[in-house]
Scaffold this active site. Structure first.
Site, PDB file in Angstrom:
ATOM      1  CG  HIS A 109      -0.308   0.284   2.509  1.00  0.00           C
ATOM      2  ND1 HIS A 109       0.391  -0.692   3.193  1.00  0.00           N
ATOM      3  CD2 HIS A 109      -0.222   1.407   3.249  1.00  0.00           C
ATOM      4  CE1 HIS A 109       0.861  -0.178   4.305  1.00  0.00           C
ATOM      5  NE2 HIS A 109       0.503   1.096   4.369  1.00  0.00           N
ATOM      6  N   GLY A 168       3.561   1.679  -2.040  1.00  0.00           N
ATOM      7  CA  GLY A 168       4.188   1.819  -3.349  1.00  0.00           C
ATOM      8  C   GLY A 168       3.346   2.650  -4.295  1.00  0.00           C
ATOM      9  CE1 TYR A 219       9.332  -6.735  -9.575  1.00  0.00           C
ATOM     10  CE2 TYR A 219       8.951  -6.161 -11.876  1.00  0.00           C
ATOM     11  CZ  TYR A 219       8.588  -6.083 -10.548  1.00  0.00           C
ATOM     12  OH  TYR A 219       7.471  -5.376 -10.187  1.00  0.00           O
TER      13      TYR A 219
END
Length: 158
Positions: A12, A14, A137
């Site tokens: 929350h 980011g 990633y």
């Protein structure tokens, strides 16, 4: 979602997660379950399970991830794939175990091939090589998408 629904927004603080929180709050959702990284280590399966058991969220927005720029991704590829696989595995699995009504998993534009046609289209996914500097990633995020599809198919989740 009902106004009083228990909604967990992982990540929350980011960029995407904070936007989700603002949007939910503007729509009258006040029962948001928010935990900082210091309060809940999402790579710790036991801690995630304890959180889900205690808080019983009905909806989950999975915006949490280990993120970084090109240098970080290039320097620590093992950490990026390991931590992101752990985060999404723990949250998705616990959401299923606790009977969450719906989970939304956020991907990333880096899951698309390096030379994908612009603007990006969902159909471009897995049609070419990824950008090498953030491939770990990106692969973790692609695995998260597949995990959601797999849980939906096997367990009937949403």
């Amino acid at each position: 979602m009902k106004q009083d629904a228990r909604i967990y927004v992982a990540g929350h603080r980011g960029l995407a997660g904070s936007a989700l929180v603002r949007n939910l709050q503007s729509r009258g959702h006040a029962n948001l379950l928010l935990r900082t990284h210091a309060e809940l280590e999402l790579t710790d399966a036991g801690a995630v399970r304890d959180f889900f058991d205690a808080e019983r969220p009905e909806y989950v927005f999975l915006a949490a991830a280990k993120v970084g720029g090109i240098v970080a991704n290039n320097t620590y590829p093992a950490e990026f794939i390991r931590d992101n696989l752990a985060i999404q595995t723990n949250v998705i699995h616990c959401a299923w175990q606790c009977g969450v009504k719906r989970l939304l998993f956020l991907g990333s534009s880096c899951i698309y091939p390096k030379l994908a046609t612009q603007p990006l289209r969902e159909a471009s996914l897995l049609t070419g090589p990824l950008e090498p500097t953030n491939r770990p990633y990106a692969l973790a995020k692609i695995a998260g998408i597949e995990m959601c599809w797999s849980y939906n198919r096997q367990y009937g989740t949403r």
